[in-house]
Write an enzyme that holds these catalytic residues in place. Structure first.
Site, mmCIF file in Angstrom:
data_model
loop_
_atom_site.group_PDB
_atom_site.id
_atom_site.type_symbol
_atom_site.label_atom_id
_atom_site.label_comp_id
_atom_site.label_asym_id
_atom_site.label_seq_id
_atom_site.Cartn_x
_atom_site.Cartn_y
_atom_site.Cartn_z
ATOM 1 N N GLU A 52 -77.458 -12.864 -43.900
ATOM 2 C CA GLU A 52 -76.279 -13.613 -43.427
ATOM 3 C C GLU A 52 -76.448 -13.867 -41.932
ATOM 4 O O GLU A 52 -76.496 -12.930 -41.134
ATOM 5 C CB GLU A 52 -75.006 -12.799 -43.692
ATOM 6 C CG GLU A 52 -73.745 -13.479 -43.163
ATOM 7 C CD GLU A 52 -72.505 -12.593 -43.250
ATOM 8 O OE1 GLU A 52 -72.402 -11.785 -44.190
ATOM 9 O OE2 GLU A 52 -71.641 -12.704 -42.353
ATOM 10 N N ARG A 56 -72.233 -17.208 -34.410
ATOM 11 C CA ARG A 56 -71.630 -16.673 -33.184
ATOM 12 C C ARG A 56 -72.437 -17.034 -31.954
ATOM 13 O O ARG A 56 -72.058 -16.671 -30.844
ATOM 14 C CB ARG A 56 -71.533 -15.139 -33.273
ATOM 15 C CG ARG A 56 -70.579 -14.678 -34.348
ATOM 16 C CD ARG A 56 -70.487 -13.164 -34.412
ATOM 17 N NE ARG A 56 -70.084 -12.772 -35.738
ATOM 18 C CZ ARG A 56 -70.054 -11.528 -36.200
ATOM 19 N NH1 ARG A 56 -70.418 -10.531 -35.422
ATOM 20 N NH2 ARG A 56 -69.681 -11.266 -37.430
ATOM 21 N N THR A 80 -69.459 -15.716 -40.511
ATOM 22 C CA THR A 80 -68.476 -16.014 -39.449
ATOM 23 C C THR A 80 -68.047 -17.488 -39.495
ATOM 24 O O THR A 80 -67.838 -18.123 -38.465
ATOM 25 C CB THR A 80 -69.008 -15.637 -38.040
ATOM 26 O OG1 THR A 80 -69.754 -14.423 -38.111
ATOM 27 C CG2 THR A 80 -67.848 -15.412 -37.064
ATOM 28 N N LYS A 140 -65.680 -10.715 -49.749
ATOM 29 C CA LYS A 140 -66.127 -9.786 -48.719
ATOM 30 C C LYS A 140 -64.885 -8.971 -48.332
ATOM 31 O O LYS A 140 -63.792 -9.547 -48.195
ATOM 32 C CB LYS A 140 -66.643 -10.588 -47.527
ATOM 33 C CG LYS A 140 -66.824 -9.799 -46.251
ATOM 34 C CD LYS A 140 -67.455 -10.670 -45.176
ATOM 35 C CE LYS A 140 -67.420 -9.986 -43.825
ATOM 36 N NZ LYS A 140 -68.359 -10.577 -42.865
HETATM 37 C C1 3PG Z 1 -69.613 -8.812 -39.815
HETATM 38 O O1 3PG Z 1 -69.511 -9.860 -39.258
HETATM 39 O O2 3PG Z 1 -69.548 -8.724 -41.045
HETATM 40 C C2 3PG Z 1 -69.743 -7.595 -38.996
HETATM 41 O O3 3PG Z 1 -69.969 -7.887 -37.661
HETATM 42 C C3 3PG Z 1 -70.785 -6.664 -39.463
HETATM 43 O O4 3PG Z 1 -70.253 -5.448 -39.216
HETATM 44 P P1 3PG Z 1 -71.082 -4.286 -38.526
HETATM 45 O O5 3PG Z 1 -71.673 -4.873 -37.264
HETATM 46 O O6 3PG Z 1 -70.078 -3.208 -38.241
HETATM 47 O O7 3PG Z 1 -72.144 -3.853 -39.504
#
Ligand code: 3PG
Length: 220
Positions: A52, A56, A80, A140
């Site tokens: 994924e 960002r 995102t 999710k």
């Molecule tokens: C996301 O966007 O799903 C999170 O930033 C991932 O979460 P983590 O950095 O705590 O693993």
């Protein structure tokens, strides 16, 4: 009563197929285009074919395009995604699936109309119910750790036994097994596979080894 155009069951099957490929979806935020390919190749070599890429950074869409072209054996998703316009941009770049941190009605409707499958993010039962009304059965669960972790997922299994989740947010290798042990968890997402210090050093072998270790520990 408001009626919605419904999601094709084929999309649910596509999400299931993607989430069955590996116990973890690495969540990747690239800072340079140059680092995208070696990191993705390292994860793939380590046994993690579903990635994924978060929207960002400036290079996110170019990274998705590059990886989708160069690594056809991988599933390159976009994360995102917060607007229908970003959904479209990610599809145009070649994303195989779309992940959103939350669920607006607009994004859920965009996913219903798209041939590129959406894994919508939810935190609450009400958000999930907006998705269920449109035929979504896969979500999710974000941010998983602060939104109630495994007790919340167990509780969701009571009223919604057919729903499956990819919990993400705050999960690490040490805590992933307790999520993966639940019947309603397909896989987890996380950023622990690509520590910033290894990326800074260009230690792609180190990232491959984290992926290998992760796969062997989570697959038992
Ligand atoms: C996301 O966007 O799903 C999170 O930033 C991932 O979460 P983590 O950095 O705590 O693993």
């Amino acid at each position: 009563m408001m009626t919605h155009t419904m999601l094709s069951p084929k999309i649910t099957a596509q999400i299931d197929a993607i989430c069955a490929l590996a116990p973890v979806i690495p969540v990747l935020t690239f800072n340079t285009l140059e680092e995208a390919l070696p990191i993705a190749e390292a994860l793939l070599e380590g046994g993690l074919p579903v990635l994924e890429i978060t929207l960002r950074t400036e290079v996110a869409l170019a990274s998705i395009q590059l990886l989708a072209e160069r690594l056809p054996e991988a599933k390159i998703g976009a994360g995102t995604i917060a607007t229908p316009a970003q959904y479209q941009q990610a599809c145009d770049a070649g994303a195989s699936f779309i992940v959103t941190p939350g669920s607006t009605c607009e994004l859920l409707d965009t996913g219903v109309a798209s041939s590129i499958p959406l894994l919508p993010g939810i935190q609450t039962v009400s958000e999930m119910m907006e998705g269920l009304q449109r035929g979504y059965q896969r979500f999710k669960f974000f941010p998983a750790t602060v939104a109630g972790g495994t007790p919340a997922l167990k509780a969701y299994g009571g009223p919604f036994p057919d729903v499956r989740f990819c919990p993400t947010g705050g999960i690490r290798l040490e805590t992933a097994p307790e999520f993966l042990a639940l019947g309603n968890v397909m896989c987890v997402g996380g950023s622990w596979l690509t520590p910033a210090d290894l990326i800074a050093k260009g230690d792609w072998k180190g990232i491959r080894d984290i992926a290998r270790d992760t796969v062997s520990r989570l697959r038992g």
